[in-house]
Design a protein around this motif. Structure first.
Motif, PDB file in Angstrom:
ATOM      1  N   ILE A  34       6.481  14.757  10.351  1.00  0.00           N
ATOM      2  CA  ILE A  34       5.838  14.044   9.337  1.00  0.00           C
ATOM      3  C   ILE A  34       5.394  12.506   9.704  1.00  0.00           C
ATOM      4  O   ILE A  34       6.159  11.970  10.374  1.00  0.00           O
ATOM      5  N   THR A  35       4.065  12.236   9.552  1.00  0.00           N
ATOM      6  CA  THR A  35       3.412  11.026  10.038  1.00  0.00           C
ATOM      7  C   THR A  35       3.123  10.426   8.689  1.00  0.00           C
ATOM      8  O   THR A  35       2.829  10.967   7.755  1.00  0.00           O
ATOM      9  N   THR A  36       3.816   8.950   8.471  1.00  0.00           N
ATOM     10  CA  THR A  36       3.682   8.273   7.431  1.00  0.00           C
ATOM     11  C   THR A  36       2.577   7.215   7.562  1.00  0.00           C
ATOM     12  O   THR A  36       2.641   6.537   8.488  1.00  0.00           O
ATOM     13  N   VAL A  95       0.853  -1.254   0.016  1.00  0.00           N
ATOM     14  CA  VAL A  95      -0.084   0.034  -0.099  1.00  0.00           C
ATOM     15  C   VAL A  95       0.832   1.138   0.082  1.00  0.00           C
ATOM     16  O   VAL A  95       1.769   1.389   0.849  1.00  0.00           O
ATOM     17  N   PRO A  96       0.730   2.064  -0.750  1.00  0.00           N
ATOM     18  CA  PRO A  96       1.413   3.343  -0.931  1.00  0.00           C
ATOM     19  C   PRO A  96       1.424   4.121   0.272  1.00  0.00           C
ATOM     20  O   PRO A  96       0.430   4.284   0.702  1.00  0.00           O
ATOM     21  N   ASP A  97       2.766   4.733   0.628  1.00  0.00           N
ATOM     22  CA  ASP A  97       2.605   5.768   1.757  1.00  0.00           C
ATOM     23  C   ASP A  97       2.239   7.027   1.492  1.00  0.00           C
ATOM     24  O   ASP A  97       2.287   7.746   0.476  1.00  0.00           O
ATOM     25  N   TYR A  98       1.557   7.710   2.479  1.00  0.00           N
ATOM     26  CA  TYR A  98       0.689   9.137   2.208  1.00  0.00           C
ATOM     27  C   TYR A  98       1.752   9.800   3.587  1.00  0.00           C
ATOM     28  O   TYR A  98       1.806   9.366   4.524  1.00  0.00           O
ATOM     29  N   TYR A  99       1.908  11.069   3.424  1.00  0.00           N
ATOM     30  CA  TYR A  99       2.709  11.813   3.953  1.00  0.00           C
ATOM     31  C   TYR A  99       2.112  12.978   4.632  1.00  0.00           C
ATOM     32  O   TYR A  99       1.654  13.650   3.986  1.00  0.00           O
ATOM     33  N   LEU A 100       1.744  13.100   6.086  1.00  0.00           N
ATOM     34  CA  LEU A 100       1.093  14.011   6.662  1.00  0.00           C
ATOM     35  C   LEU A 100       2.163  15.019   7.316  1.00  0.00           C
ATOM     36  O   LEU A 100       2.884  14.373   8.196  1.00  0.00           O
ATOM     37  N   VAL A 101       2.055  16.251   7.161  1.00  0.00           N
ATOM     38  CA  VAL A 101       2.986  17.129   7.435  1.00  0.00           C
ATOM     39  C   VAL A 101       2.396  18.038   8.419  1.00  0.00           C
ATOM     40  O   VAL A 101       1.370  18.899   8.065  1.00  0.00           O
ATOM     41  N   ASN A 102       2.958  17.930   9.639  1.00  0.00           N
ATOM     42  CA  ASN A 102       2.288  18.950  10.824  1.00  0.00           C
ATOM     43  C   ASN A 102       3.173  20.066  10.911  1.00  0.00           C
ATOM     44  O   ASN A 102       4.596  19.970  11.410  1.00  0.00           O
ATOM     45  N   ASN A 103       2.966  21.554  10.547  1.00  0.00           N
ATOM     46  CA  ASN A 103       3.900  22.354  10.697  1.00  0.00           C
ATOM     47  C   ASN A 103       3.427  23.291  11.823  1.00  0.00           C
ATOM     48  O   ASN A 103       3.874  24.571  12.123  1.00  0.00           O
ATOM     49  N   THR A 104       2.468  23.004  12.600  1.00  0.00           N
ATOM     50  CA  THR A 104       1.728  23.881  13.739  1.00  0.00           C
ATOM     51  C   THR A 104       2.273  23.386  15.123  1.00  0.00           C
ATOM     52  O   THR A 104       2.221  24.341  16.079  1.00  0.00           O
ATOM     53  N   ASP A 105       2.757  22.134  15.488  1.00  0.00           N
ATOM     54  CA  ASP A 105       2.691  22.006  16.816  1.00  0.00           C
ATOM     55  C   ASP A 105       4.137  21.873  17.433  1.00  0.00           C
ATOM     56  O   ASP A 105       4.433  21.608  18.702  1.00  0.00           O
ATOM     57  N   SER A 106       5.192  22.421  16.402  1.00  0.00           N
ATOM     58  CA  SER A 106       6.441  22.539  16.993  1.00  0.00           C
ATOM     59  C   SER A 106       7.256  23.500  16.028  1.00  0.00           C
ATOM     60  O   SER A 106       6.634  23.709  14.928  1.00  0.00           O
ATOM     61  N   LEU A 107       8.599  23.655  16.312  1.00  0.00           N
ATOM     62  CA  LEU A 107       9.315  24.554  15.581  1.00  0.00           C
ATOM     63  C   LEU A 107       9.600  23.941  14.099  1.00  0.00           C
ATOM     64  O   LEU A 107       9.570  24.902  13.044  1.00  0.00           O
ATOM     65  N   TYR A 108       9.823  22.719  13.970  1.00  0.00           N
ATOM     66  CA  TYR A 108      10.040  21.916  12.696  1.00  0.00           C
ATOM     67  C   TYR A 108       8.937  21.094  12.425  1.00  0.00           C
ATOM     68  O   TYR A 108       8.210  20.645  13.385  1.00  0.00           O
ATOM     69  N   PRO A 109       8.582  20.994  11.231  1.00  0.00           N
ATOM     70  CA  PRO A 109       7.673  19.866  10.667  1.00  0.00           C
ATOM     71  C   PRO A 109       7.749  18.642  11.213  1.00  0.00           C
ATOM     72  O   PRO A 109       8.734  18.022  11.496  1.00  0.00           O
TER      73      PRO A 109
END
Length: 289
Positions: free
Chosen positions: A252-254, A236-250
């Motif tokens: 990424i949840t795969t 199953v292909p991976d999808y990347y969720l990018v969280n830019n709001t909870d910390s200084l650096y993004p």
């Protein structure tokens, strides 16, 4: 000519005026503010539970703030017909050995004879809901409190359930199924192939999101076997969720996520004995994906 001192005085007066206006808003209950709505508990609705019907609906149990123990919950029982209220497990009884803090109760389950209580606590979010945490067993006769999972890392157990006779508990631990004795805490690992892509006893993101499936195993009525779902998300292909709001650096949840036309997870159901062995896979026609 306007001096610096006068400018500072004007700024001070304006700031004080604004502060007094905000304070007046807080004092006036007819004026709503974003802070009142979202940063306070002023508009939080009252809740009940988790509640459980017992004795075929004759009584029910629920949790309520303890009048005797600050910031803790008592487990109480109500008789709806008479209104009688009984504390069945007091918050003071839910202190783990060697600890000073009481257990919080995120959820709970009674054994069939109601002599044992299975407490879900320290819950953590898995996708949308908090379905991963710690489980403790409280024995009402001995007043003994014991933790399931042995040397498991904190908050790694999911969906613990008593066996029909209340002598064992089954649970998912890091994508594998376990059975544990309540008295001796002897653990039997039923599956050993759990991994990021092989998921036993629970489901991947898509099954939870689209079918609302989370708990993926059941006891047999005689307590000798478990039936469980196994999800295989390999390919199953991976999808990347990018969280830019909870910390200084993004961050990424795969997530293995099949978009339209891509490979979907395969699913099958197996039955395995609680003492271990090889599962027997159910023969279901059609494509497992």
């Amino acid at each position: 000519m306007i001096t610096t001192g006068r400018v500072l005085l004007v700024l001070f007066l304006l700031t004080a005026l604004a502060a007094s206006h905000v304070h007046a808003q807080h004092e006036d209950p007819s004026i709503l503010s974003l802070e009142r709505i979202f940063s306070s508990e002023e508009f939080v609705s009252e809740t009940i539970g988790p509640a459980r019907w017992l004795d075929k609906g004759a009584v029910y149990s629920t949790v309520e703030p303890s009048p005797d123990t600050k910031d803790a919950l008592d487990l109480v029982e109500y008789d709806p017909a008479s209104g009688r209220r009984t504390v069945v497990v007091a918050a003071a009884q839910l202190i783990p050995p060697g600890a000073s803090e009481k257990l919080s109760i995120d959820d709970y389950t009674w054994s069939s004879d109601r002599e044992r209580l299975l407490i879900f606590t320290n819950s953590q979010r898995v996708w949308r809901q908090k379905t991963r945490g710690d489980y403790w067993v409280f024995d009402r006769a001995s007043k003994r409190l014991s933790k399931l999972g042995g040397d498991a890392r904190p908050a790694t157990l999911m969906f613990a359930q008593f066996s029909p006779d209340g002598t064992r508990a089954a649970y998912v631990r890091e994508n594998n199924l376990f059975v544990e004795g309540i008295d001796d805490h002897r653990m039997t690992q039923l599956t050993r192939d759990g991994s990021r892509t092989t998921i036993n006893g629970t489901f991947d993101w898509v099954y939870e999101e689209e079918f609302d499936l989370r708990n993926g195993f059941r006891w047999s009525p005689d307590g000798k076997n478990l039936a469980y779902w196994q999800i295989n998300s390999e390919g199953v292909p991976d999808y990347y969720l990018v969280n830019n709001t909870d910390s200084l650096y993004p961050v990424i949840t795969t997530i293995p996520y099949p978009k339209t036309g891509q490979t979907n997870s395969a699913a099958r159901i197996g039955v395995i004995g609680v003492d271990g062995g090889s599962p027997q896979w159910m023969s279901v026609p059609g494509n497992p994906r």
